[in-house]
Structures are given as C-alpha cells and as structure tokens.
Scaffold this active site. Structure first.
Site, short mmCIF file in Angstrom:
data_model
loop_
_atom_site.label_atom_id
_atom_site.label_comp_id
_atom_site.label_asym_id
_atom_site.label_seq_id
_atom_site.Cartn_x
_atom_site.Cartn_y
_atom_site.Cartn_z
N ASP A 92 -83.03 92.53 19.34
CA ASP A 92 -81.77 92.28 20.03
C ASP A 92 -80.55 92.57 19.15
OD1 ASP A 92 -83.30 91.36 22.21
OD2 ASP A 92 -83.49 89.42 21.21
N LYS A 131 -79.85 97.92 19.46
CA LYS A 131 -80.38 99.27 19.18
C LYS A 131 -80.19 100.21 20.37
CE LYS A 131 -84.46 97.55 18.45
NZ LYS A 131 -84.13 96.12 18.41
N GLY A 143 -86.07 95.11 25.47
CA GLY A 143 -85.02 95.20 26.48
C GLY A 143 -83.80 95.83 25.84
N HIS A 144 -83.60 97.12 26.11
CA HIS A 144 -82.47 97.83 25.50
C HIS A 144 -81.36 98.02 26.51
CE1 HIS A 144 -85.41 99.64 22.32
NE2 HIS A 144 -85.23 98.34 22.20
N GLN A 199 -87.96 95.90 19.13
CA GLN A 199 -87.99 94.64 18.37
C GLN A 199 -87.27 94.85 17.02
OE1 GLN A 199 -91.43 95.61 19.75
NE2 GLN A 199 -90.52 94.79 21.58
P1 IMP Z 1 -94.46 89.44 22.48
O1 IMP Z 1 -93.97 90.70 21.86
O2 IMP Z 1 -94.16 89.32 23.96
O3 IMP Z 1 -95.90 89.18 22.17
O4 IMP Z 1 -93.65 88.22 21.81
C1 IMP Z 1 -93.81 87.85 20.44
C2 IMP Z 1 -92.46 87.41 19.86
O5 IMP Z 1 -91.60 88.53 19.75
C3 IMP Z 1 -91.72 86.38 20.73
O6 IMP Z 1 -91.00 85.52 19.87
C4 IMP Z 1 -90.74 87.24 21.52
O7 IMP Z 1 -89.62 86.52 21.96
C5 IMP Z 1 -90.38 88.29 20.47
N1 IMP Z 1 -89.96 89.57 21.05
C6 IMP Z 1 -90.74 90.52 21.58
N2 IMP Z 1 -90.00 91.57 21.98
C7 IMP Z 1 -88.74 91.29 21.66
C8 IMP Z 1 -87.50 92.01 21.78
O8 IMP Z 1 -87.44 93.16 22.24
N3 IMP Z 1 -86.38 91.37 21.33
C9 IMP Z 1 -86.43 90.13 20.76
N4 IMP Z 1 -87.55 89.42 20.62
C10 IMP Z 1 -88.69 90.00 21.07
#
Ligand code: IMP
Length: 421
Positions: A12, A15, A39-40, A219
C-alpha cells in the site's frame, strides 16, 4: 532499459500510481508475484480504477501486460477486472499469461477459512496461501492446464476429493462440485485461451532485443515470504529477487530499481509494527491519507516512518531510486517523528530483525522533524517544496542512500514531481 517498481514497506505504498506513470514507454509490464490480494489504485484519464491482478501496462495500447509464472491467478476475479478495464479503454488490453502460473480455485478460499489463517493472520482471504502451498506440494493446477480440459477437470476432482478426505466435516468443501468448478473456470478463462503461453521465453527474447520491460511488484518487502516479518507475511517473493524465478531468467538486468516509500507507514492485517500510532496523529494519517484497503476495505493501521525497516528493505532490493508517495498527507502536522533505531531491553538495535517475534518487542527511537503547514497538492516543481518538507525528504535519501526521483503529492498523475518521470 528495464525498470522494477517495488514497495519498501508492508504494501500500500502507492505503487499503482508509480507503475502507471512509468508504464507509458514500456513494451511489457510484468506482474511477477502474488495474486488478487494486491490492490493498485490508478487514475487513468481522470478515472479512478483499482487493479488486483492486471499490471499497469493494460492501460497502454502498445504494451503487453504480463501475468508471470510467480503469480497465482483467480480467473473469475481476472474476468471481472478485465471487463471493467476494457469498458474504460473501449478496446481489449493486450495480455500474456504464463502457462506455469498457478490458479486459485474455490477450494483454496474454503481452506483459508477452515484453517483459520484468514482470522489469525488477517489475510485478504483470497486463497493466496493455500494456492501457493498446493504449488509447493505438487498438487496445484496451472494456467497451461486449461489447454486440456479433461486433464484439468481430473486434477481439480482429485484435489477436491483429497481435501474432502482430509476435512470430512467441512460442509463448505462438500458443497463444491469439481465439474461445476471446472466449467466455471473454462468459461471465465475463455477470452485468454490464446494468451496463455510460454511467457518466460518471450520475455527473455524481449530483453535480449532491448525492449523496455517494467516489473511491477505487489505487496511490499516486509511482507516477503522469506525476508518479511514471518509469519505475518504473504506467500510470495515480493522483492526484486522474486523476479528471476517468476520469469525464468537467471539474473535479469534491471537498471532502474525504484523503491516506493509512503511518507509514513501503514500496515493492514496482523503483525508487529513498532511505529504504529493509536492516537489522533494515527487517525489523521488514516483519514487524510484515505488508508482503507483497496482489496478488502479494511482500515489500515498507520504510524511514523521507520528508517530501520526502510534501510533493510532498500538493501534487499538494491534500490537506486526512491519514489516517495503521499507527502501531502503530512501537511498540517506540527512535528514529525522518524524512527532511526530500535531498542530492546535497553539495548540499541540498528538492523531490522528477521523474525516477527523479535520485531514485536522492539521499541522505536525517534528523531524529531519540523512539520509544514503548506498544502503540497498543487506543487509543480521540487524546488517549490517548503524547507521542512525538503529536509524530511533529504533525511530519507541520506538514510537509504538513494535519490528521491519521484515525489507524489496527490492521487492524480499530474500531482507528481521529480526528475524520474
Ligand atoms: P495474504 O497475502 O492474503 O495471504 O495475506 C497475508 C498478509 O499480507 C496479510 O497481513 C495481508 O493483509 C497482507 N497483504 C497481502 N496483500 C497485500 C497488499 O497488497 N497490500 C497490503 N497488505 C497485503
């Protein structure tokens, strides 16, 4: 010239906007990790859009948007996103999907709920970890399997049967039908039957020819499965090092390595966060910064900038440029704190710990910076930055040993200054 844009915090960082700005001249824009957990947010021709699986290259007609082998793809989610972008553009974007990318299937989301990892780690509940686990356990289904529907359905049926044996009490699993899942998948993926191919070979040739390739990270470095705050991480390699295995190139030459840093820190989901603020400043950052998840809508945890974490993330990615986002959100705060080191039980810690458990007991040591009252959202030149904002940016540059070539002061593409555009 090849470029990579990666997040240096817990995701977040903004990017989406930066890759969208840099994608214009690229021949290929490649998403190399993760899935619809990302989520971009992008403002394209005045319209605000969110992408979850598609890289920013989809917005430019001369560019091929690549979903590379290191990703996990949910075709039903992709179809929804693709249709929205096609309507926005008035024409279909050009896609290439790696045949070795793994698929997220409905049973992966069920597994996440059964095992409670969604609740425990605050995941995005998109089935990410179960899909990557199936990949590592040799029981995954890949995009290339869509070319042989009978084999595909056999694999899905076998996996579903095995999961039902493992979790006999799960009504959610028993309610799934392999046949229906397979039919829905084939229908959702229909538009891309010809786009699923050997992307690795294509990208190697493109790089040999000297085509401009932009790699779009999802991420952030601190969520990397190996180098993040384990176990509070995602399941893929989020750093520049994740590009090579994802595209099947030993050591791709990436001349521009842009680390995206939000001017403060946020984190969504569980896990340690030394500079977190549960006070009016935290509320200011969340409200003014619009810090609510693009994918899940969850309020993000907010806090001060953390240079210990950033130095680690910058080194991991060998960044040679910084893009600092949301600098405008800090306007109006009288004083700013920046964490320069941690303390654990009276001992100084200058390097970022690899374990989430150790990080949880680290206390931040802050350096104070003067705030600025000026609204930065209409600035057009870096030289117009108020002195206090300039000093804040310089402290970041000095600490991370990389120049801030892009400064973002609002969501619109025009609200961007710097020499790196
Ligand atoms: P997962 O990727 O859904 O397995 O989540 C694992 C961790 O990564 C959790 O804390 C999510 O909130 C975090 N996470 C996954 N994708 C994103 C992203 O695009 N932005 C921020 N946090 C993310």
């Amino acid at each position: 010239m090849n470029t990579a844009v990666v997040g240096l915090q817990w995701g977040d960082e903004g990017k989406g906007k930066i890759t969208h700005l840099l994608a214009r001249g690229a021949k290929y824009v490649v998403r190399f990790n993760g899935g619809p957990n990302a989520g971009h947010t992008v403002v394209d021709r005045g319209v605000r859009l969110a992408t979850h699986l598609l890289p920013a290259g989809v917005f430019f007609p001369g560019c091929t948007a690549v979903l590379a082998g290191g990703m996990v793809i949910d075709f039903e989610a992709l179809r929804e996103e693709y249709d929205a972008i096609r309507r926005h553009l008035g024409e279909p974007p050009r896609l290439a999907i790696a045949e070795n990318a793994h698929l997220i299937l409905p049973y992966h989301r069920v597994m996440e709920e059964i095992e409670g990892s969604g609740a425990h780690f605050g995941t995005t509940r998109r089935g990410i970890a179960p899909a990557y686990r199936d990949k590592a356990a040799h029981v995954g289904v890949r995009a290339g399997d869509l070319a042989a529907p009978d084999g595909l359905c056999g694999k899905i049926a076998e996996r579903l049967e095995s999961l039902c044996r493992q979790w006999p009490a799960s009504e959610a699993l028993r309610a799934l039908s392999a046949e229906k899942m397979c039919a829905a998948l084939l229908e959702a993926a229909e538009p891309w039957r010809d786009s699923i191919r050997n992307v690795a070979a294509e990208l190697r040739c493109a790089m040999e020819r000297g085509d401009a390739v932009l790699f779009e990270g999802a991420q952030g470095a601190l969520l990397d499965v190996d180098f993040g705050t384990y176990p509070y991480v995602t399941s893929s390699s989020t750093t520049i090092g994740g590009i090579a295995p994802s595209i099947g190139a030993a050591v791709p030459a990436i001349e521009r390595r842009v680390g995206v840093v939000k001017a403060y820190t946020s984190r969504v989901g569980e896990g340690p966060f030394p500079t977190e603020l549960n006070d009016p400043v935290g509320t200011h950052l969340r409200t003014v910064g619009g810090e609510f998840g693009t994918t899940t809508g969850r309020p993000r945890r907010c806090g001060w900038l953390d240079l210990v974490a950033l130095r680690y993330a910058a080194a991991l990615n060998a960044v040679n440029e910084l893009a600092i986002t949301k600098l405008d959100v800090l306007s109006g705060l009288e004083a700013l704190k920046v964490c320069t080191e941690y303390r654990v039980g009276g001992r100084r810690v200058e390097s970022f710990p690899l374990s989430g458990e150790t990080l949880a007991v680290c206390e931040p040591v802050y350096e104070m910076f003067q705030g600025w009252p000026e609204d930065l959202r209409t600035l057009t030149k870096q030289s117009d930055l108020p002195g206090a904002a300039r000093r804040y940016v310089e402290a970041l540059e000095d600490s991370l040993a990389a120049p801030a070539t892009i400064l973002s002061v609002g969501a619109g593409p025009e609200q961007t200054i710097g020499t790196g555009l």
